[in-house]
Design a protein around this motif. Structure first.
Motif, PDB file in Angstrom:
ATOM      1  N   GLN A   4       9.661 -52.616  52.440  1.00  0.00           N
ATOM      2  CA  GLN A   4      10.851 -51.934  52.773  1.00  0.00           C
ATOM      3  C   GLN A   4      10.614 -50.501  53.238  1.00  0.00           C
ATOM      4  OE1 GLN A   4      13.465 -52.063  54.283  1.00  0.00           O
ATOM      5  NE2 GLN A   4      14.327 -53.512  52.566  1.00  0.00           N
ATOM      6  N   ARG A   5      11.260 -49.998  54.075  1.00  0.00           N
ATOM      7  CA  ARG A   5      10.962 -48.593  54.511  1.00  0.00           C
ATOM      8  C   ARG A   5      12.003 -47.632  53.919  1.00  0.00           C
ATOM      9  NH1 ARG A   5       8.750 -51.290  58.864  1.00  0.00           N
ATOM     10  NH2 ARG A   5       6.702 -50.330  59.534  1.00  0.00           N
ATOM     11  N   ILE A   6      11.338 -46.278  53.702  1.00  0.00           N
ATOM     12  CA  ILE A   6      12.288 -45.224  53.092  1.00  0.00           C
ATOM     13  C   ILE A   6      11.757 -44.018  54.134  1.00  0.00           C
ATOM     14  CG2 ILE A   6      10.279 -44.792  51.647  1.00  0.00           C
ATOM     15  CD1 ILE A   6      12.446 -43.565  49.631  1.00  0.00           C
ATOM     16  N   THR A   7      12.749 -43.344  54.107  1.00  0.00           N
ATOM     17  CA  THR A   7      12.456 -41.961  55.064  1.00  0.00           C
ATOM     18  C   THR A   7      12.257 -40.744  53.744  1.00  0.00           C
ATOM     19  OG1 THR A   7      14.209 -42.443  56.813  1.00  0.00           O
ATOM     20  CG2 THR A   7      13.530 -40.187  56.659  1.00  0.00           C
ATOM     21  N   GLU A  44      10.028 -48.041  41.852  1.00  0.00           N
ATOM     22  CA  GLU A  44      10.564 -48.814  43.078  1.00  0.00           C
ATOM     23  C   GLU A  44       9.358 -49.252  43.979  1.00  0.00           C
ATOM     24  OE1 GLU A  44      13.641 -48.828  43.885  1.00  0.00           O
ATOM     25  OE2 GLU A  44      14.591 -47.527  42.636  1.00  0.00           O
ATOM     26  N   THR A 196      17.149 -45.795  57.292  1.00  0.00           N
ATOM     27  CA  THR A 196      16.305 -46.518  56.750  1.00  0.00           C
ATOM     28  C   THR A 196      16.950 -47.159  55.407  1.00  0.00           C
ATOM     29  OG1 THR A 196      15.209 -44.947  55.826  1.00  0.00           O
ATOM     30  CG2 THR A 196      14.023 -45.965  57.567  1.00  0.00           C
ATOM     31  N   ALA A 198      16.187 -46.738  52.573  1.00  0.00           N
ATOM     32  CA  ALA A 198      16.182 -45.926  51.241  1.00  0.00           C
ATOM     33  C   ALA A 198      15.882 -44.370  51.883  1.00  0.00           C
ATOM     34  CB  ALA A 198      15.097 -46.128  50.258  1.00  0.00           C
ATOM     35  N   LEU A 199      16.366 -43.472  51.327  1.00  0.00           N
ATOM     36  CA  LEU A 199      15.954 -42.194  51.406  1.00  0.00           C
ATOM     37  C   LEU A 199      15.626 -41.433  50.443  1.00  0.00           C
ATOM     38  CD1 LEU A 199      16.487 -39.615  53.498  1.00  0.00           C
ATOM     39  CD2 LEU A 199      18.837 -39.344  52.360  1.00  0.00           C
ATOM     40  N   TRP A 206      16.158 -40.382  44.706  1.00  0.00           N
ATOM     41  CA  TRP A 206      15.888 -41.870  45.855  1.00  0.00           C
ATOM     42  C   TRP A 206      17.253 -42.431  46.037  1.00  0.00           C
ATOM     43  CZ3 TRP A 206      10.804 -44.415  46.486  1.00  0.00           C
ATOM     44  CH2 TRP A 206      10.800 -45.860  47.094  1.00  0.00           C
ATOM     45  N   GLU A 208      19.530 -45.251  47.805  1.00  0.00           N
ATOM     46  CA  GLU A 208      19.331 -46.252  48.861  1.00  0.00           C
ATOM     47  C   GLU A 208      20.680 -47.285  48.559  1.00  0.00           C
ATOM     48  OE1 GLU A 208      17.183 -49.592  45.318  1.00  0.00           O
ATOM     49  OE2 GLU A 208      16.140 -48.748  46.997  1.00  0.00           O
TER      50      GLU A 208
END
Length: 238
Positions: A4-7, A44, A196, A198-199, A206, A208
């Motif tokens: 998954q992607r996170i910024t 996570e 995204t 999550a941030l 964190w 999401e």
């Protein structure tokens, strides 16, 4: 387990210290951290890469050569040849957040207008869930089949299904969202351009989720981020 992607948002940092800074920011959320804060601790991620493929940032015009822009993708096996106008992250002030949102606003407005011009030539259609709810009462043993059949009897749905290009543009259940007023429809699509799933904020939160509330939080936070703070797309394994 999935990727998954996170910024990830960071204080100002140069290229040489970027990965270390991301590592420090991500560390509190690792699965196997040694200082487990609680017996029921569940982290996570277990590994991550700098990677914004599919959710690249636009670069503010005139700053394409700034060395602080993040152009490497740790996830791809070979070096990615990004156009000067795109990047995986960089200082907030060098990222063009408005152009992709404006482009999506134009696209969404065009889709909404085209749909209503097309739909006005047919009797109004109802969304699929209307028929599904009705079928639960009338056809409890064959809910899905009855709902699909009734939904597809609508002239508008038949006309859209007859043209794959229309179905791709308007979706197979257009009344579900395209019956919104234009401003609501456009705003909803614009809000989904940058987030995204999550941030990770500068103060280590964190965040999401999905839906409008999370998207508003993400956009508001990124818009307010100091110009020298970093925003970087990261791919993590959860």
């Amino acid at each position: 387990m999935a990727k998954q992607r996170i910024t990830v948002c960071l204080p100002p940092v140069g290229p040489d210290g970027l990965k270390q800074a991301i590592g420090r920011a991500m560390a509190p959320f690792r699965y196997d951290r040694e200082d487990v804060p609680h017996p029921d601790w569940v982290g996570e991620w277990d590994y991550w890469f700098v990677s914004g493929a599919g959710c690249l940032f636009d670069v503010r015009p005139g700053h394409e050569d700034d060395p602080r822009l993040v152009r490497h993708d740790d996830w791809t096996e070979s070096a990615e040849d990004l156009p000067p106008s795109r990047c995986h992250g960089g200082p907030r002030g060098l990222l063009d957040l408005d152009t992709p949102r404006a482009a999506e606003a134009r696209r969404a407005a065009g889709t909404w207008t085209a749909y209503h011009a097309f739909a006005d030539r047919h009797p109004p259609a109802l969304p699929f869930h209307h028929f599904e709810e009705r079928a639960r009462t009338l056809e409890p043993e064959h809910v899905r089949e009855a709902a699909v059949a009734a939904f597809r009897e609508q002239p508008l749905i038949q006309a859209i299904e007859a043209d794959p290009a229309l179905e791709e543009r308007f979706t197979s259940d257009p009344a579900l969202h395209l019956d919104e007023d234009q401003d609501t429809y456009v705003s909803r699509h614009v809000a989904a351009v940058l987030p995204t799933p999550a941030l990770l904020t500068l103060d280590g939160r964190w965040v999401e989720g999905g839906g409008p509330d999370y998207q508003r939080t993400f956009n508001t936070y990124l818009d307010a981020l100091p110009g020298d703070a970093m925003a970087v797309r990261v791919l993590y394994h959860s």
